[in-house]
Design an enzyme around this catalytic site. Structure first.
Site, PDB file in Angstrom:
ATOM      1  N   ALA A 130      13.331 -19.440   2.152  1.00 42.51           N
ATOM      2  CA  ALA A 130      13.646 -19.055   0.997  1.00 42.51           C
ATOM      3  C   ALA A 130      13.484 -17.269   0.614  1.00 42.51           C
ATOM      4  O   ALA A 130      12.666 -16.258   1.798  1.00 42.51           O
ATOM      5  CB  ALA A 130      12.812 -19.145  -0.287  1.00 42.51           C
ATOM      6  N   GLY A 132      11.951 -22.979   2.887  1.00 46.04           N
ATOM      7  CA  GLY A 132      13.122 -23.479   2.199  1.00 46.04           C
ATOM      8  C   GLY A 132      14.149 -24.150   3.530  1.00 46.04           C
ATOM      9  O   GLY A 132      15.084 -24.972   3.707  1.00 46.04           O
ATOM     10  N   GLU A 144      12.973 -27.025   4.750  1.00 49.52           N
ATOM     11  CA  GLU A 144      13.031 -28.158   4.058  1.00 49.52           C
ATOM     12  C   GLU A 144      14.343 -28.907   3.864  1.00 49.52           C
ATOM     13  O   GLU A 144      14.991 -29.943   3.250  1.00 49.52           O
ATOM     14  CB  GLU A 144      12.698 -27.578   2.615  1.00 49.52           C
ATOM     15  CG  GLU A 144      11.483 -27.566   2.708  1.00 49.52           C
ATOM     16  CD  GLU A 144      10.339 -26.862   1.357  1.00 49.52           C
ATOM     17  OE1 GLU A 144       9.574 -27.464   0.898  1.00 49.52           O
ATOM     18  OE2 GLU A 144      10.789 -26.055   1.433  1.00 49.52           O
ATOM     19  N   GLU A 148       4.735 -21.851   4.145  1.00 49.37           N
ATOM     20  CA  GLU A 148       4.497 -21.369   3.013  1.00 49.37           C
ATOM     21  C   GLU A 148       2.954 -20.549   2.845  1.00 49.37           C
ATOM     22  O   GLU A 148       2.683 -19.497   2.229  1.00 49.37           O
ATOM     23  CB  GLU A 148       5.054 -21.651   2.198  1.00 49.37           C
ATOM     24  CG  GLU A 148       6.310 -22.354   1.435  1.00 49.37           C
ATOM     25  CD  GLU A 148       7.010 -23.498   2.508  1.00 49.37           C
ATOM     26  OE1 GLU A 148       8.031 -24.022   2.549  1.00 49.37           O
ATOM     27  OE2 GLU A 148       6.501 -23.594   3.880  1.00 49.37           O
TER      28      GLU A 148
END
Length: 258
Positions: free
Chosen positions: A66, A109, A112, A132
């Protein structure tokens, strides 16, 4: 913000190749990039001529996570009101199969996002992880759930609690990656697989994807009901008639998507 497009789409035949295009930031998944990506996926899903999508970030990086700069000063209410994670469900809702072609890092991310796809191909240099924990949070776009279902709770727990990465080869052994390819042949392999799937009856492909997704996300009883429903519904398609006639007549079927 630069006028340069953050997501590029190329359509060839029945296949749409969608490329994340923020290389200087390692394809960090900013809100703007995600908006463009969602729009590209939904446009391809709505185009009847497209049967399969390939999602890639280029040869050096898929997506390194992210955009931390966009989140650092956020609050729980801002995150919720912005619907940042809720938007991701629109990618998962794509009815057509998506092949992730992962070169380089797929972290946070990025990992993901790859797991939202239906098939994952990786270059030999690809690395996967959910780091994370190293910045004081946890995966928030499905990482704790999809990674656990893909590689099992013990391996997922170790990766998420340590924030460490695994190689493409390890990811393949664990069941996260379908195939590992040399970097120079990654997109060619993704294209060949996409063409093979695109040659199958489109509605049956979509119904099969739907049923397999239910198998991963619901109970056996619910999944069996969806499988049965989708199986019956396909008997209302011309491709079912053509496929069965071709089998009996010992010829190659000609699927039209009807």
């Amino acid at each position: 913000m630069s006028d340069e497009r953050l997501v590029l789409t190329e359509v060839s035949g029945h296949i749409a190749t969608i490329t994340l295009n923020r290389p200087k930031a390692l394809n960090a998944l900013s809100p703007e990039l995600m908006d463009e990506l969602i729009a590209a996926v939904e446009a391809a899903d709505a185009d009847d001529s497209i049967r399969v999508l390939i999602l890639t970030g280029g040869p050096k990086v898929f997506a390194a996570g992210a955009d931390i700069k966009a989140m650092i000063e956020s609050s729980p209410m801002k995150m919720h009101a912005g619907g940042i994670i809720a938007k991701w469900d629109r990618i998962r809702s794509c009815a057509k199969p998506i092949i992730a072609a992962v070169g380089g890092y797929a972290l946070g991310g990025g990992c993901e996002l790859a797991m939202m796809c239906d098939i994952i191909l990786a270059s030999e240099s690809a690395q996967f992880g959910q780091p994370e924990i190293n910045i004081g949070v946890i995966p928030g776009a499905g990482g704790t759930q999809r990674l656990t279902r893909a590689i099992g709770p013990y391996r997922a727990m170790e990766l998420i609690l340590t924030g460490e990465m695994i190689s493409a080869q390890e990811a393949a052994r664990y069941g996260l990656v379908n195939h590992v390819c040399p970097a120079e042949s990654l997109m060619g392999e993704a294209r060949r697989l996409a063409e093979k799937i695109a040659s199958r009856p489109p509605m049956a492909v979509r119904m099969a994807k739907d049923a397999v997704r239910y198998a991963a996300e619901t109970t056996l009883r619910e999944g069996l009901e969806i499988e049965k429903r989708n199986f019956y519904m396909l008997f209302d398609t011309q491709d079912q008639k053509e496929g069965m006639r071709a089998f009996i007549e010992k010829r190659k079927p000609e699927f039209t998507g009807e």
